[in-house]
Design a protein around this motif. Structure first.
Motif, PDB file in Angstrom:
ATOM      1  N   TYR A  56       0.825  -1.205   0.000  1.00  0.00           N
ATOM      2  CA  TYR A  56       0.000   0.000   0.000  1.00  0.00           C
ATOM      3  C   TYR A  56       0.864   1.262   0.000  1.00  0.00           C
ATOM      4  O   TYR A  56       0.561   2.230  -0.694  1.00  0.00           O
ATOM      5  N   LEU A  57       1.956   1.248   0.753  1.00  0.00           N
ATOM      6  CA  LEU A  57       2.856   2.394   0.792  1.00  0.00           C
ATOM      7  C   LEU A  57       3.490   2.640  -0.575  1.00  0.00           C
ATOM      8  O   LEU A  57       3.585   3.776  -1.037  1.00  0.00           O
ATOM      9  N   GLU A  58       3.891   1.580  -1.246  1.00  0.00           N
ATOM     10  CA  GLU A  58       4.456   1.733  -2.595  1.00  0.00           C
ATOM     11  C   GLU A  58       3.408   2.303  -3.553  1.00  0.00           C
ATOM     12  O   GLU A  58       3.696   3.207  -4.347  1.00  0.00           O
ATOM     13  N   LEU A  59       2.180   1.819  -3.446  1.00  0.00           N
ATOM     14  CA  LEU A  59       1.084   2.340  -4.270  1.00  0.00           C
ATOM     15  C   LEU A  59       0.848   3.823  -3.975  1.00  0.00           C
ATOM     16  O   LEU A  59       0.703   4.631  -4.897  1.00  0.00           O
ATOM     17  N   ALA A  60       0.850   4.199  -2.713  1.00  0.00           N
ATOM     18  CA  ALA A  60       0.640   5.601  -2.333  1.00  0.00           C
ATOM     19  C   ALA A  60       1.751   6.489  -2.873  1.00  0.00           C
ATOM     20  O   ALA A  60       1.497   7.610  -3.330  1.00  0.00           O
ATOM     21  N   ASN A  95      -1.008  -1.065 -12.321  1.00  0.00           N
ATOM     22  CA  ASN A  95      -0.532  -2.431 -12.059  1.00  0.00           C
ATOM     23  C   ASN A  95      -0.476  -2.735 -10.572  1.00  0.00           C
ATOM     24  O   ASN A  95      -0.890  -3.809 -10.133  1.00  0.00           O
ATOM     25  N   LEU A  96       0.048  -1.794  -9.784  1.00  0.00           N
ATOM     26  CA  LEU A  96       0.113  -1.999  -8.338  1.00  0.00           C
ATOM     27  C   LEU A  96      -1.287  -2.104  -7.736  1.00  0.00           C
ATOM     28  O   LEU A  96      -1.524  -2.916  -6.836  1.00  0.00           O
ATOM     29  N   LEU A  97      -2.206  -1.293  -8.224  1.00  0.00           N
ATOM     30  CA  LEU A  97      -3.576  -1.331  -7.729  1.00  0.00           C
ATOM     31  C   LEU A  97      -4.221  -2.687  -8.006  1.00  0.00           C
ATOM     32  O   LEU A  97      -4.855  -3.274  -7.124  1.00  0.00           O
ATOM     33  N   ALA A 102      -6.106  -7.740  -5.933  1.00  0.00           N
ATOM     34  CA  ALA A 102      -6.164  -9.193  -6.089  1.00  0.00           C
ATOM     35  C   ALA A 102      -5.765  -9.894  -4.795  1.00  0.00           C
ATOM     36  O   ALA A 102      -6.305 -10.946  -4.452  1.00  0.00           O
ATOM     37  N   LYS A 103      -4.851  -9.280  -4.070  1.00  0.00           N
ATOM     38  CA  LYS A 103      -4.341  -9.910  -2.856  1.00  0.00           C
ATOM     39  C   LYS A 103      -5.113  -9.514  -1.595  1.00  0.00           C
ATOM     40  O   LYS A 103      -5.335 -10.348  -0.723  1.00  0.00           O
ATOM     41  N   ILE A 107      -9.870  -1.198  -2.692  1.00  0.00           N
ATOM     42  CA  ILE A 107      -9.532  -0.092  -1.797  1.00  0.00           C
ATOM     43  C   ILE A 107     -10.126   1.246  -2.216  1.00  0.00           C
ATOM     44  O   ILE A 107      -9.997   2.223  -1.497  1.00  0.00           O
ATOM     45  N   ASN A 108     -10.765   1.314  -3.378  1.00  0.00           N
ATOM     46  CA  ASN A 108     -11.449   2.561  -3.742  1.00  0.00           C
ATOM     47  C   ASN A 108     -12.668   2.256  -4.602  1.00  0.00           C
ATOM     48  O   ASN A 108     -12.778   1.190  -5.197  1.00  0.00           O
ATOM     49  N   THR A 109     -13.581   3.203  -4.656  1.00  0.00           N
ATOM     50  CA  THR A 109     -14.866   2.953  -5.311  1.00  0.00           C
ATOM     51  C   THR A 109     -14.836   3.050  -6.829  1.00  0.00           C
ATOM     52  O   THR A 109     -15.843   2.775  -7.457  1.00  0.00           O
ATOM     53  N   ASP A 110     -13.711   3.420  -7.427  1.00  0.00           N
ATOM     54  CA  ASP A 110     -13.655   3.433  -8.887  1.00  0.00           C
ATOM     55  C   ASP A 110     -12.888   2.227  -9.441  1.00  0.00           C
ATOM     56  O   ASP A 110     -12.437   2.233 -10.566  1.00  0.00           O
ATOM     57  N   SER A 111     -12.804   1.187  -8.643  1.00  0.00           N
ATOM     58  CA  SER A 111     -12.115  -0.030  -9.045  1.00  0.00           C
ATOM     59  C   SER A 111     -12.934  -0.806 -10.077  1.00  0.00           C
ATOM     60  O   SER A 111     -14.160  -0.884  -9.991  1.00  0.00           O
TER      61      SER A 111
END
Length: 134
Positions: A56-60, A95-97, A102-103, A107-111
């Motif tokens: 999550y930190l890498e994604l942020a 890609n990270l999202l 998947a794992k 985490i957000n409503t536009d997924s």
């Protein structure tokens, strides 16, 4: 830790001097020429305690870098190299999202994973309901 693949290349060109996504996220600014340290304040080095937090930190960090460059492009829409870097970060973020969702779940409503029945957002546990130390 995020690979600093593109920002080193950008520093060698006639372009704004950029921090890595990690350093930019910690300082709140991707552009080193615009960062002014407040007195003797030192930004906190952030680390994840487990795989979920690290991912999550890498994604942020990538999301922040992309957004900060997007703001730059609002004022410099013809900067081809920065557009390329923006798109690299955008692809990395997507890609990270996908990997994170998947794992660990949405985490957000536009997924894209929410276009199903029943509505996944309402059926999964929220991040704060998950045992973070598994």
């Amino acid at each position: 830790m995020i690979n600093s693949y593109k920002y080193d290349f950008m520093r060698n060109m006639n372009m704004p001097s950029l921090y890595s996504p990690e350093e930019g996220f910690n300082k709140g600014n991707m552009f080193s020429n615009l960062y002014e340290q407040y007195k003797n304040y030192k930004p906190k080095e952030l680390v994840g305690n487990n795989d979920m937090e690290k991912m999550y930190l890498e994604l942020a960090r990538i999301c922040f870098a992309k957004h900060d460059i997007q703001l730059y492009l609002d004022l410099h829409p013809d900067d081809v190299s920065m557009i390329q870097l923006f798109n690299d970060y955008r692809e990395r973020e997507n890609n990270l999202l996908k990997m994170y969702e998947a794992k660990y779940g949405v985490i957000n409503t536009d997924s894209d994973s929410l276009n199903q029945t029943p509505f996944v957002w309402a059926t999964e546990k929220f991040p704060w309901e998950v045992n973070r130390y598994v």
